[in-house]
Structure formats: C-alpha cells, structure tokens
Design an enzyme around this catalytic site. Structure first.
Site, PDB file in Angstrom:
ATOM      1  N   ASP A  71       2.935   1.791   2.145  1.00 44.74           N
ATOM      2  CA  ASP A  71       1.689   2.098   1.444  1.00 44.74           C
ATOM      3  C   ASP A  71       1.927   3.335   0.590  1.00 44.74           C
ATOM      4  O   ASP A  71       1.787   4.463   1.063  1.00 44.74           O
ATOM      5  CB  ASP A  71       0.555   2.377   2.439  1.00 44.74           C
ATOM      6  CG  ASP A  71       0.031   1.129   3.110  1.00 44.74           C
ATOM      7  OD1 ASP A  71      -0.396   0.215   2.401  1.00 44.74           O
ATOM      8  OD2 ASP A  71       0.041   1.081   4.357  1.00 44.74           O
ATOM      9  N   ARG A  79       3.174   7.781   1.688  1.00 41.49           N
ATOM     10  CA  ARG A  79       4.073   7.891   2.850  1.00 41.49           C
ATOM     11  C   ARG A  79       5.330   8.681   2.494  1.00 41.49           C
ATOM     12  O   ARG A  79       5.950   9.275   3.362  1.00 41.49           O
ATOM     13  CB  ARG A  79       4.461   6.508   3.372  1.00 41.49           C
ATOM     14  CG  ARG A  79       3.307   5.537   3.542  1.00 41.49           C
ATOM     15  CD  ARG A  79       2.134   6.059   4.349  1.00 41.49           C
ATOM     16  NE  ARG A  79       1.136   5.014   4.552  1.00 41.49           N
ATOM     17  CZ  ARG A  79      -0.115   5.228   4.903  1.00 41.49           C
ATOM     18  NH1 ARG A  79      -0.546   6.478   5.083  1.00 41.49           N
ATOM     19  NH2 ARG A  79      -0.947   4.227   5.073  1.00 41.49           N
ATOM     20  N   ARG A 147      -9.291   6.012  -3.907  1.00 44.57           N
ATOM     21  CA  ARG A 147      -8.215   5.022  -3.953  1.00 44.57           C
ATOM     22  C   ARG A 147      -8.546   3.923  -4.965  1.00 44.57           C
ATOM     23  O   ARG A 147      -7.676   3.130  -5.329  1.00 44.57           O
ATOM     24  CB  ARG A 147      -7.998   4.397  -2.573  1.00 44.57           C
ATOM     25  CG  ARG A 147      -7.541   5.385  -1.517  1.00 44.57           C
ATOM     26  CD  ARG A 147      -7.611   4.762  -0.126  1.00 44.57           C
ATOM     27  NE  ARG A 147      -6.669   3.672   0.031  1.00 44.57           N
ATOM     28  CZ  ARG A 147      -6.687   2.820   1.063  1.00 44.57           C
ATOM     29  NH1 ARG A 147      -7.614   2.922   2.002  1.00 44.57           N
ATOM     30  NH2 ARG A 147      -5.788   1.862   1.138  1.00 44.57           N
ATOM     31  N   LYS A 177      -4.698  -5.317  -3.074  1.00 46.34           N
ATOM     32  CA  LYS A 177      -5.513  -5.214  -1.871  1.00 46.34           C
ATOM     33  C   LYS A 177      -6.882  -4.623  -2.226  1.00 46.34           C
ATOM     34  O   LYS A 177      -7.013  -3.999  -3.268  1.00 46.34           O
ATOM     35  CB  LYS A 177      -4.799  -4.374  -0.805  1.00 46.34           C
ATOM     36  CG  LYS A 177      -4.514  -2.925  -1.175  1.00 46.34           C
ATOM     37  CD  LYS A 177      -3.663  -2.254  -0.109  1.00 46.34           C
ATOM     38  CE  LYS A 177      -3.487  -0.792  -0.388  1.00 46.34           C
ATOM     39  NZ  LYS A 177      -2.561  -0.124   0.529  1.00 46.34           N
ATOM     40  N   HIS A 178      -7.893  -4.867  -1.411  1.00 49.16           N
ATOM     41  CA  HIS A 178      -7.955  -5.643  -0.168  1.00 49.16           C
ATOM     42  C   HIS A 178      -8.815  -6.864  -0.475  1.00 49.16           C
ATOM     43  O   HIS A 178     -10.026  -6.735  -0.593  1.00 49.16           O
ATOM     44  CB  HIS A 178      -8.562  -4.844   0.960  1.00 49.16           C
ATOM     45  CG  HIS A 178      -7.883  -3.513   1.223  1.00 49.16           C
ATOM     46  ND1 HIS A 178      -8.186  -2.368   0.510  1.00 49.16           N
ATOM     47  CD2 HIS A 178      -6.927  -3.173   2.118  1.00 49.16           C
ATOM     48  CE1 HIS A 178      -7.444  -1.360   0.975  1.00 49.16           C
ATOM     49  NE2 HIS A 178      -6.678  -1.819   1.950  1.00 49.16           N
ATOM     50  N   HIS A 190     -10.693   1.175   9.712  1.00 53.79           N
ATOM     51  CA  HIS A 190      -9.716   1.587  10.722  1.00 53.79           C
ATOM     52  C   HIS A 190     -10.403   1.856  12.056  1.00 53.79           C
ATOM     53  O   HIS A 190      -9.780   1.777  13.113  1.00 53.79           O
ATOM     54  CB  HIS A 190      -8.966   2.843  10.275  1.00 53.79           C
ATOM     55  CG  HIS A 190      -8.102   2.633   9.073  1.00 53.79           C
ATOM     56  ND1 HIS A 190      -8.587   2.731   7.789  1.00 53.79           N
ATOM     57  CD2 HIS A 190      -6.793   2.316   8.961  1.00 53.79           C
ATOM     58  CE1 HIS A 190      -7.607   2.482   6.935  1.00 53.79           C
ATOM     59  NE2 HIS A 190      -6.502   2.228   7.618  1.00 53.79           N
ATOM     60  N   ASP A 260      -4.492  -7.511   6.605  1.00 49.67           N
ATOM     61  CA  ASP A 260      -4.428  -6.065   6.772  1.00 49.67           C
ATOM     62  C   ASP A 260      -3.985  -5.803   8.210  1.00 49.67           C
ATOM     63  O   ASP A 260      -3.868  -6.735   9.028  1.00 49.67           O
ATOM     64  CB  ASP A 260      -5.789  -5.426   6.475  1.00 49.67           C
ATOM     65  CG  ASP A 260      -5.691  -3.950   6.084  1.00 49.67           C
ATOM     66  OD1 ASP A 260      -4.605  -3.344   6.271  1.00 49.67           O
ATOM     67  OD2 ASP A 260      -6.689  -3.383   5.603  1.00 49.67           O
TER      68      ASP A 260
END
Length: 356
Positions: A71, A79, A147, A177-178, A190, A260
C-alpha cells in the site's frame, strides 16, 4: 502431475510477520503457494533489507512474476517512508492543485507516480494498491479523507488515470480501490462495519462512476461496506449481489477482484468463514495482511487453487507484470522529474512539511 500441467497458485495473497522470512514461513509459503504477497511498514527497514526480502519471496514460490503488493499511496498511507524513501503527498494535495491548474495537477500526479514506481521496483515490488478511486464526501470517516482525489467524479478519474499511467510506465501494476466505492463510510472499516443508506441511483451516479470509467485497470480491491439499498445483509466483499450485480454488472469490471484485508473488523465471523464467504461471493483472491500464523493457516485451509474465470483473470494480471520492461531512468532524468514535481506542487505542498 504431467509435464504439460502448470501448477496453479492458491487464491490468496498473504502477509508476513517481520523483516525476514522465518523458517516456518518459508516452508508454509512453499507448500501453500499463494497467488501473491503483501508487505507493510513492519516488514520494511531500508533499501537492502526490503530488496532481499522481496527476492526471498520470489525464490520461495519459484516465480519471478509473483505479485508482491504494497500500500504505497502517499500521505498517511506509505509503507516505504522517509528517511530512506521520498516523502509523497497525499492524493488530496493533487486534488487541491486542480483548483489552481488542472493541467499542472495531472502532470504532477503522473510524475509523482512515475517516481513512486521507480522506488517500488528498486525495492522489488511489482504492484501497488493504488490509486484510490473513492469520492470524498463531507462528514464521512477519515478512513478515506485525503486519500481521495476529491468529491468530483471527473477530478478523481483524471488524476487517478494519470497515476495509473505513471505506475504502468514505471513497471508497477496498479490496483484500484475500494470498489464499488468507500467514500460514504461514516466509520473506519478497520474497526467497524460502515453502513451506507444512499439509494442505488445515487450510488450508481456518484460512487460507482470512477470505477466504471477505469474498469479496464487489471485489478481492483473490494470495499467492506454494507449498502442497504442493494444488500442489507452482507458487506460488499462477501456479497454476491454487490459483486455480480454492481461490480461485474453496473460497473462492468471484468478483471481481477481482490478482497480488502480479511482481518479488518468490518467483517464478522472467523477468518476461515470470511475467506470462504468472500470467494463464494465472487472475489477472485482472498487478501490477508497481518502475517499471523494461525490466521494464515485458516485462510489457506479455506482457499482453493485458482481455476476457471478467476484463474484467467489472475494470469492476465501476472502477464501484465511479466510484460514490464523498464529501463532505470538516468540521474539527470530523475533530477528533472523531481524539480518539475516540486515546482508543480509548490502552490499546495512542500516536501519538507511535517504534515500532508
């Protein structure tokens, strides 16, 4: 197995625990043969370490074109981070730039993606879970927030298309995504299940539209949202109605559909049941990210080898990865790109900012 048969990978993508493969992981992955891998910040230290790790993953399954995902969007979702990697602006920054100059915003999005692709390839990745096509709706959870490229379909599509082009030109396969749209999530998926009560017509006109316009991208990641107007019982990732009627039907997306992360709290039940349900509903690949041994064993226990349409879609995606033939940009080209990007972004963002 006859010499004419090709070993089919298992319909899952798995994470790993740390910065190098344990002996258990090597044996487990060799036996399970997952379709791909996904790495996170916990797996990343520096350039040499991450390249060694991604090479190890290729070696353990014996495939140079095995999808290795990360990601890497920019902003909050990076990351590969400073000080070893470039700081990358969030998608929302490019959205802001559209208000000042649409052409500059498009060029900046492309150059940024091209530079990001170079970093990812050097680290041994061939795939990134970006761009985000979700619209930004006021008052919704910050799980999307900056985002997103913005609240307007045309803006999102123009910028996300530039990003996808930059990634592909740099030898990185994008995953949109998504799908079919996460922008209306009022809670963080999450941690909880977002429930969306918009009408089917509203969703089709707005939320689904960017995905419809970018349906030719070779892979997409699903959304863990409950769309009450379409299926009031099952979140999108585990809903045959959402996948068949909306993603494959209304949107017309015919390529590889990846769930996901199955360990997110938006989904109920055991990891095994989540795996079974997402694949039964029509996802091609079950994605599990946290690298926990017992959970990965559950995922693999419920995941068949790829076959049928899912196998064809997965082969098309790995063929795309295999087709990349990228020459590393020269140092002067990189300098030109970085300077041009800094100039384009100057009205809205500076790399030395502590925030994005």
């Amino acid at each position: 197995m006859s010499g004419l048969e090709v070993k089919k990978p298992r319909a899952c993508i798995l994470g790993i625990g740390g910065t190098e493969l344990s002996n258990w992981e090597k044996g487990f992955f060799r036996e399970a043969d997952p379709y791909g891998f996904i790495l996170f910040a916990r797996n990343v230290e520096d350039h040499n370490q991450i390249r060694t790790l991604t090479d190890q993953l290729r070696d353990v399954v014996g495939k140079n074109n095995v999808p290795i995902l990360v990601d890497q969007e920019g902003g909050r979702v990076m990351r590969l981070k400073p000080p070893h990697w470039r700081k990358i602006p969030a998608a929302g920054v490019f959205g802001e730039l559209v208000d000042k100059s649409p052409e500059d915003a498009r060029e900046a999005a492309y150059i940024n993606a091209r530079l990001m692709a170079m970093d990812l390839r050097e680290a041994g990745f061939n795939t990134t879970c970006a761009p985000v096509l979700d619209l930004r709706f006021p008052g919704m959870s910050d799980v999307v927030g900056d985002r997103s490229y913005g609240a307007d379909v045309a803006r999102v599509v123009v910028l996300a298309s530039a990003v996808a082009a930059g990634l592909l030109d740099g030898g990185i396969a994008p995953i949109i995504k998504h799908i079919p749209g996460h922008g209306r999530a009022a809670v963080d998926s999450h941690k909880d299940l977002p429930i969306v009560s918009a009408t089917r017509a509203e969703l089709s006109e707005l939320d689904f539209a960017p995905f419809r316009q970018m349906k030719d991208v070779m892979a997409a990641m699903s959304a863990h949202l409950l769309f009450t107007a379409i299926d009031d019982q099952r979140p999108g990732t585990v809903s045959a109605t959402i996948i068949n009627d909306v993603i494959r039907g209304d949107i017309g997306f015919e390529n590889l559909l990846i769930s996901d992360d199955l360990s997110m709290e938006a989904l109920g039940g055991s990891i095994a049941s989540r795996t079974h349900e997402c694949l039964s509903a029509g996802c091609d690949i079950a994605l599990h990210c946290n690298g926990k041994r017992t959970e990965m064993e559950e995922v693999v226990s419920m995941t068949p080898l790829l076959s049928g349409a899912a196998l064809l879609r997965s082969q098309n995606f790995t063929n795309q990865i295999s087709s990349f033939k990228i020459d590393k940009p020269s140092s002067s080209q990189l300098t030109d790109w970085r300077m041009r990007l800094a100039d384009l972004l100057a009205p809205v963002w500076q790399a030395e900012d502590t925030g994005t």
